[in-house]
Design an enzyme around this catalytic site. Structure first.
Site, short mmCIF file in Angstrom:
data_model
loop_
_atom_site.label_atom_id
_atom_site.label_comp_id
_atom_site.label_asym_id
_atom_site.label_seq_id
_atom_site.Cartn_x
_atom_site.Cartn_y
_atom_site.Cartn_z
N ASN A 9 30.58 3.35 1.36
CA ASN A 9 31.60 4.24 1.91
C ASN A 9 32.86 3.40 2.12
O ASN A 9 32.96 2.66 3.09
CB ASN A 9 31.10 4.82 3.25
CG ASN A 9 32.14 5.68 3.94
OD1 ASN A 9 33.17 6.01 3.33
ND2 ASN A 9 31.89 6.05 5.19
N TRP A 10 33.79 3.55 1.18
CA TRP A 10 34.99 2.71 1.23
C TRP A 10 35.99 3.19 2.28
O TRP A 10 36.99 2.52 2.52
CB TRP A 10 35.64 2.64 -0.15
CG TRP A 10 34.99 1.64 -1.07
CD1 TRP A 10 33.95 0.81 -0.77
CD2 TRP A 10 35.36 1.35 -2.43
NE1 TRP A 10 33.65 0.02 -1.85
CE2 TRP A 10 34.49 0.33 -2.88
CE3 TRP A 10 36.33 1.85 -3.30
CZ2 TRP A 10 34.57 -0.19 -4.17
CZ3 TRP A 10 36.41 1.33 -4.59
CH2 TRP A 10 35.54 0.33 -5.02
N SER A 211 26.94 -1.18 10.51
CA SER A 211 26.98 -2.65 10.51
C SER A 211 25.90 -3.30 9.66
O SER A 211 25.42 -4.39 9.99
CB SER A 211 26.93 -3.19 11.95
OG SER A 211 28.09 -2.78 12.65
N GLY A 232 29.68 0.56 5.12
CA GLY A 232 31.14 0.63 5.18
C GLY A 232 31.76 -0.72 4.87
O GLY A 232 31.89 -1.12 3.71
N GLY A 233 32.09 -1.46 5.92
CA GLY A 233 32.80 -2.74 5.79
C GLY A 233 32.21 -3.68 4.74
O GLY A 233 32.96 -4.28 3.95
P1 PGA Z 1 29.96 0.03 8.67
O1 PGA Z 1 30.22 1.60 8.40
O2 PGA Z 1 28.97 -0.43 7.64
O3 PGA Z 1 31.31 -0.60 8.51
O4 PGA Z 1 29.42 -0.08 10.04
C1 PGA Z 1 29.16 2.45 8.05
C2 PGA Z 1 29.67 3.85 7.87
O5 PGA Z 1 30.58 4.26 8.58
O6 PGA Z 1 29.18 4.60 7.02
#
Ligand code: PGA
Length: 248
Positions: A9-10, A211, A232-233
């Site tokens: 998820n960019w 995370s 995400g990150g």
């Molecule tokens: P994150 O985001 O890996 O940066 O915690 C996950 C998400 O929001 O899908």
């Protein structure tokens, strides 16, 4: 063996140039699909380019959102038809950032889900509790509310391609990953709720998000009831994302 999912998820990250750079490196890696279904969800403006870059690979493309109407006077919105036309196969729905920053309510998420299902796109439905809700023992109640409002009374065969992402809000982008024990228990609760809603929970992939990184991915994927990750990150750098993929 049940299929695993690794979804990037960019969010609101990467220009066209940055996204092209990412794939220049990422596509050189050894990707033994179909072990894991990889899905990239770039911002809307990157969808067409990313799906062209990925054509001929087994990697899918998804959107981060969609509107409920087909076309018309809905300034700033995007339809399922437009997404499909860009080569999109998946759509993330109900992400906590959509719920909290853009005030998307359960009713709207339900309408979006119905629209996505009838369009033939596959939904990735995000659910999860806030830190206050967890501290006050409301996690199961909140998850029940999010799941039942989204799924109640939907025909079983209509949700064949649904993926559910359990993402505790307090774990998203904070570095505070949920413990394996917490995820195991919560995923069992989610499965129970799905059974109560008359769905066969063994058929619905249940992934974790919040995370995830290369250091915790191994422990998290080894939890018995985790079918993959929404990242995400750590999906923004090709090496880091590949290191997560390698833990599957
Ligand atoms: P994150 O985001 O890996 O940066 O915690 C996950 C998400 O929001 O899908």
């Amino acid at each position: 063996m049940k299929k695993k999912y690794l979804i990037a998820n960019w969010k609101m990250n990467k220009t066209l140039d940055e996204s092209r750079d990412f794939f220049k490196f990422f596509l050189k890696k050894a990707l033994t699909i179909p072990k894991t279904q990889i899905i990239f969800c770039p911002p809307f403006v990157g969808l067409f380019d990313v799906s062209n870059t990925l054509s001929g690979t087994e990697i899918d493309v998804g959107a981060q959102n969609v509107y409920v109407e087909e076309s018309g006077a809905f300034t700033g919105e995007i339809s399922t038809k437009m997404l499909k036309n860009c080569g999109c196969v998946w759509v993330i729905l109900g992400h906590s950032e959509r719920r909290s920053i853009f005030l998307e309510e359960e009713k709207l998420i339900r309408r979006k889900l119905e629209n996505v299902l009838s369009s033939g796109l596959s939904p990735i439905l995000c659910i999860g509790e806030s830190i206050e809700e967890r501290k006050n023992n409301y996690t199961k109640t909140v998850l029940h509310s999010q799941l039942s409002s989204a799924l109640n009374n939907l025909p079983v065969d209509s949700i064949e391609n649904l993926v559910i992402a359990y993402e505790p809000v307090w774990a998203i982008g904070t570095g505070m990953v949920a413990t394996p024990k917490m995820i195991l228990e919560t995923n069992n609760d989610i499965k129970q709720i799905l059974t109560k809603l008359n769905f066969d929970n063994s058929k619905i992939p249940l992934i974790y998000g919040g995370s995830v990184n290369p250091n915790n991915a191994k422990d998290l994927i080894n939890i018995g009831n985790v079918d993959g990750f929404l990242v995400g990150g750590a999906s923004l750098d090709p090496d880091v994302f590949y290191n997560i993929y390698n833990k599957f």
